[in-house]
Design an enzyme around this catalytic site. Structure first.
Site, short mmCIF file in Angstrom:
data_model
loop_
_atom_site.label_atom_id
_atom_site.label_comp_id
_atom_site.label_asym_id
_atom_site.label_seq_id
_atom_site.Cartn_x
_atom_site.Cartn_y
_atom_site.Cartn_z
N LYS A 22 72.44 92.14 -30.84
CA LYS A 22 71.64 91.80 -32.01
C LYS A 22 70.91 93.02 -32.58
O LYS A 22 70.77 93.13 -33.80
CB LYS A 22 70.71 90.62 -31.77
CG LYS A 22 69.67 90.75 -30.71
CD LYS A 22 68.90 89.43 -30.62
CE LYS A 22 68.06 89.29 -29.37
NZ LYS A 22 67.74 90.44 -28.57
N ARG A 97 61.26 83.54 -29.98
CA ARG A 97 61.96 83.30 -28.71
C ARG A 97 61.50 82.01 -28.05
O ARG A 97 62.02 81.65 -27.00
CB ARG A 97 61.68 84.46 -27.76
CG ARG A 97 62.83 85.47 -27.64
CD ARG A 97 62.32 86.60 -26.81
NE ARG A 97 63.28 87.39 -26.14
CZ ARG A 97 63.64 88.63 -26.52
NH1 ARG A 97 63.20 89.13 -27.63
NH2 ARG A 97 64.46 89.33 -25.77
N ARG A 136 74.12 100.45 -20.74
CA ARG A 136 73.80 100.92 -22.09
C ARG A 136 72.65 101.93 -22.13
O ARG A 136 71.77 101.92 -21.28
CB ARG A 136 73.56 99.74 -23.04
CG ARG A 136 72.27 99.01 -22.86
CD ARG A 136 72.18 97.83 -23.83
NE ARG A 136 70.87 97.18 -23.72
CZ ARG A 136 70.49 96.15 -24.43
NH1 ARG A 136 71.30 95.60 -25.31
NH2 ARG A 136 69.29 95.65 -24.26
N ARG A 170 66.56 101.77 -21.00
CA ARG A 170 65.42 100.87 -20.89
C ARG A 170 65.16 100.50 -19.43
O ARG A 170 66.09 100.27 -18.67
CB ARG A 170 65.67 99.60 -21.70
CG ARG A 170 65.39 99.81 -23.17
CD ARG A 170 65.83 98.65 -24.00
NE ARG A 170 65.47 97.34 -23.46
CZ ARG A 170 65.65 96.20 -24.12
NH1 ARG A 170 66.17 96.23 -25.33
NH2 ARG A 170 65.32 95.05 -23.58
N ARG A 181 66.44 87.70 -17.67
CA ARG A 181 66.33 87.65 -19.14
C ARG A 181 67.30 86.60 -19.71
O ARG A 181 66.97 85.91 -20.67
CB ARG A 181 66.61 89.04 -19.74
CG ARG A 181 65.43 90.00 -19.51
CD ARG A 181 65.83 91.46 -19.65
NE ARG A 181 66.25 91.82 -20.97
CZ ARG A 181 66.93 92.93 -21.26
NH1 ARG A 181 67.27 93.77 -20.29
NH2 ARG A 181 67.26 93.20 -22.50
P1 AMP Z 1 64.37 92.82 -26.34
O1 AMP Z 1 64.23 94.26 -26.72
O2 AMP Z 1 64.42 91.91 -27.52
O3 AMP Z 1 65.50 92.58 -25.37
O4 AMP Z 1 63.02 92.42 -25.55
C1 AMP Z 1 62.67 93.07 -24.34
C2 AMP Z 1 61.60 92.27 -23.63
O5 AMP Z 1 60.42 92.22 -24.45
C3 AMP Z 1 61.93 90.82 -23.34
O6 AMP Z 1 62.69 90.66 -22.14
C4 AMP Z 1 60.54 90.20 -23.25
O7 AMP Z 1 59.92 90.51 -22.03
C5 AMP Z 1 59.79 90.95 -24.35
N1 AMP Z 1 59.90 90.27 -25.67
C6 AMP Z 1 60.49 90.74 -26.81
N2 AMP Z 1 60.38 89.87 -27.81
C7 AMP Z 1 59.69 88.82 -27.32
C8 AMP Z 1 59.27 87.58 -27.87
N3 AMP Z 1 59.54 87.23 -29.15
N4 AMP Z 1 58.59 86.73 -27.06
C9 AMP Z 1 58.29 87.05 -25.77
N5 AMP Z 1 58.68 88.19 -25.18
C10 AMP Z 1 59.37 89.08 -25.95
#
Ligand code: AMP
Length: 227
Positions: A22, A97, A136, A170, A181
């Site tokens: 995404k 989310r 990645r 990351r 996740r």
């Molecule tokens: P992402 O970069 O979107 O994969 O997000 C990395 C991590 O950030 C996730 O595993 C969550 O711990 C946190 N996170 C990101 N967006 C949200 C959200 N909308 N609600 C809650 N936690 C979030």
């Protein structure tokens, strides 16, 4: 406070489990349509790096692969939507989310007579996500994405796009955290597919194929949703 002009623009949501691409697709849509990619994951990582109160609270939760509290994430998103660049339109990457976040977004948009133009589910095979995520990394200068097995830089250690030599992985991109996740996605985020379907705003796309083909399909959905 969110102003009317901030949100008087298309609002698109990408719904997908971690590893579905995404972020990559949101960046491509940003280039094609001029909308702003808004990733709550990026905003949270910036807060962690800056050591803000929100960042301190979020750090351990993110490292465990759990969701950060709705309160923190909604506040971060609301602040970001106040930046003038979001008036071009936004692609929400990783938000909402949870149902609480989706309702908060609806409230924000309602205040300005706006709505979600489209929520697009990127459908993938979970089993492939662990491999995808575990290898990645990105260029620390321009953000271009790479993968140990599927997309290594043409010259080892040098970014194809900008020539940068500083790469980042990351902290939460490892097999154990990815499993958590994915569980968080299915338990808390996947119900939003029904939430947006009930509102007539849902589109779905098979996101297991070629990146450019997926981008073309997404582009067509976005075009018709924002026409
Ligand atoms: P992402 O970069 O979107 O994969 O997000 C990395 C991590 O950030 C996730 O595993 C969550 O711990 C946190 N996170 C990101 N967006 C949200 C959200 N909308 N609600 C809650 N936690 C979030």
């Amino acid at each position: 406070m969110t102003t009317a002009s901030t949100l008087a623009a298309p609002v698109l949501i990408l719904l997908a489990p971690p590893g579905a691409g995404k972020g990559t697709q949101a960046r491509m849509l940003e280039e094609t349509f001029g909308f702003v990619q808004l990733s709550t994951g990026d905003l949270l990582r910036a807060a962690v790096a800056a050591g803000t109160d929100a960042g301190k609270q979020a750090k351990a939760v993110m490292e465990a692969g759990d969701l950060v509290s709705d309160e923190i994430v909604i506040a971060i998103l609301r602040d970001r939507l106040n930046d003038p660049d979001t008036r071009k339109g936004v692609i929400l990457d990783g938000f909402p989310r949870t149902t609480v976040q989706a309702q908060a977004l609806d409230t924000l948009l309602r205040e300005t007579g706006q709505k979600v133009n489209a929520a697009i589910s990127l459908d993938v095979d979970d089993a492939a996500m662990v491999t995808r995520i575990s290898g990645r990394f990105t260029c620390g200068t321009c953000g271009e994405g790479y993968h140990d097995s599927f997309k290594a830089p043409q010259t080892e250690g040098v970014c194809d796009k900008c020539g940068g030599t500083d790469f980042k992985r990351r902290a939460d991109d490892n097999a154990e955290t990815v499993t958590q996740r994915l569980e968080a996605y299915h338990a808390q985020t996947a119900p939003l597919i029904t939430y947006y379907d009930d509102k007539g705003a849902l589109s779905r796309i098979d996101a297991m194929g070629d990146i450019q083909d997926i981008a073309a399909g997404l582009g067509a959905i976005v075009k018709s949703a924002t026409a």
